[in-house]
Design an enzyme around this catalytic site. Sequence first.
Site, short mmCIF file in Angstrom:
data_model
loop_
_atom_site.label_atom_id
_atom_site.label_comp_id
_atom_site.label_asym_id
_atom_site.label_seq_id
_atom_site.Cartn_x
_atom_site.Cartn_y
_atom_site.Cartn_z
N HIS A 171 0.91 -1.14 0.00
CA HIS A 171 0.00 0.00 0.00
C HIS A 171 0.95 1.19 0.00
O HIS A 171 1.77 1.32 0.93
CB HIS A 171 -0.90 0.00 1.25
CG HIS A 171 -1.80 1.19 1.31
ND1 HIS A 171 -3.16 1.11 1.15
CD2 HIS A 171 -1.52 2.51 1.50
CE1 HIS A 171 -3.69 2.32 1.24
NE2 HIS A 171 -2.72 3.19 1.46
N HIS A 220 3.45 3.97 0.39
CA HIS A 220 3.88 4.80 1.53
C HIS A 220 5.29 5.32 1.24
O HIS A 220 6.09 4.63 0.61
CB HIS A 220 3.86 4.00 2.84
CG HIS A 220 4.64 2.73 2.76
ND1 HIS A 220 4.09 1.55 2.31
CD2 HIS A 220 5.93 2.45 3.05
CE1 HIS A 220 5.01 0.60 2.34
NE2 HIS A 220 6.14 1.12 2.78
P1 M7G Z 1 8.23 -1.20 3.61
O1 M7G Z 1 9.09 -0.51 2.63
O2 M7G Z 1 6.92 -1.76 3.14
O3 M7G Z 1 8.98 -2.38 4.32
O4 M7G Z 1 7.96 -0.16 4.78
P2 M7G Z 1 10.37 -2.48 5.08
O5 M7G Z 1 10.98 -1.12 5.14
O6 M7G Z 1 10.00 -3.00 6.45
O7 M7G Z 1 11.14 -3.46 4.30
C1 M7G Z 1 7.00 -0.36 5.75
C2 M7G Z 1 7.35 0.53 6.90
O8 M7G Z 1 6.26 0.50 7.82
C3 M7G Z 1 8.59 0.09 7.66
O9 M7G Z 1 9.51 1.15 7.76
C4 M7G Z 1 8.04 -0.36 9.01
O10 M7G Z 1 8.92 -0.10 10.08
C5 M7G Z 1 6.76 0.44 9.14
N1 M7G Z 1 5.73 -0.23 9.95
C6 M7G Z 1 5.43 -1.54 9.93
N2 M7G Z 1 4.40 -1.77 10.77
C7 M7G Z 1 3.80 -3.08 10.99
C8 M7G Z 1 4.03 -0.58 11.34
C9 M7G Z 1 3.04 -0.21 12.29
O11 M7G Z 1 2.25 -1.01 12.81
N3 M7G Z 1 2.97 1.13 12.60
C10 M7G Z 1 3.84 2.05 12.05
N4 M7G Z 1 3.73 3.31 12.43
N5 M7G Z 1 4.79 1.70 11.15
C11 M7G Z 1 4.89 0.40 10.81
#
Ligand code: M7G
Length: 376
Positions: free
Chosen positions: A257, A259
């Site tokens: 999604h 971000h």
């Molecule tokens: P990504 O690029 O999809 O994955 O980023 P990666 O960087 O982990 O490989 C997702 C981002 O969402 C990461 O920086 C995570 O630390 C952050 N994140 C994940 N979760 C489950 C949560 C959450 O529950 N709350 C918040 N605020 N951030 C999250």
Amino acid sequence: MPEQVENSEVKSPTYDISKFRLKRILNNNIVRKSISLLGTFPYISETDDAIVVFEKNAYQESDVSTETASKESPAKPSYFSAELKVETEFINNIYGSFQVVPSLNLCGVKSTVIYPATDKHIEKYSICQKYLIRETPDLYESTTLPYINLSQFSLEWVYNILEHKKETERIVFEDRDPETGFILLPDLKWDGRNVENLYLLGIVHKHDIKSLRDLNGSHLPLLRNMRQSAKDAISKRYGLNPNQLRMYFHYQPSFYHLHVHINPIRNDAPGIWCEKSHMLDTVISNLELLPDYYKRVTLPFVLYEGNKLLDLYEEKLTVRSVAAAISESKEREEEPVVESAIEGFSDDDPEERECKRIRLATPDPKEAEATAQACA
Ligand code: M7G
């Protein structure tokens, strides 16, 4: 069958971190001073896996303040206080070495728990071999997209944020426009204490953009809005110069999604490597030049050993086997010259043998296209 990667039924289970029982260490990163652990909470379940990540906090500049408290500025916790416990290791001439234990409120360790954790989480937090895939638009359609449609982490936590069910009080900025709006809030990775290592996420309200790959010229107003509004909000809230911020997308992301990741450029945040990050500025510029840029471009990305997508790519390209072929040829080079060892080359002259070796490492033109997609 979709691979069960996360149980969306699970609603914020409660657990006591002190009752964690270790099964094995997944990763011990001495540079980041973080450790990822696999185990269970046996008092809840003997079988459900849990991942606990501990990461030592970065220093806040106020932690080393030596100013004495006054009416205007009451005392903040500092290393240099009577509570500091000092153990001398040695003092040699002008040099001293000590182990010090600061006051309790400076000993915090940032902890992240994933419970229950799936195999995919365990893979994400483990050390393993990594491979670079060069994903053409065709490979995206035929291999990556079907895989992510069947197997991806649940987006429940993202929807909870967008629907104001969780982390509401952490929201730094929100633009509610369904097309160009987004929510800006601290990333899970940020300890929330230190602006030096600030780490925010901008999560778009639109639900149909999985990743960078889906972006096209029609998304430019959204991307430009995120860039400007996030910079303004961060400057207002944290006093950071917008020109000192790094804003980027991951490809592949863990969560499909759209971000944007935001952190200060002077801090080496986790996941900023060039093989994974695409600067928001570059993405905007690419789409301004070519609205279908991300439909046409070959995008490199990293796959980890243990990821099923790697197996799917291995069926189409030479990913792992390139390394195997090279090391096999090296081994052959190192083997002592006995009759059996040279049998394979027995009717080749030395030049021909050299060619065979080169061919193992450099595929011939027919194979080149397929092999070029992957680089071990
Ligand atoms: P990504 O690029 O999809 O994955 O980023 P990666 O960087 O982990 O490989 C997702 C981002 O969402 C990461 O920086 C995570 O630390 C952050 N994140 C994940 N979760 C489950 C949560 C959450 O529950 N709350 C918040 N605020 N951030 C999250």
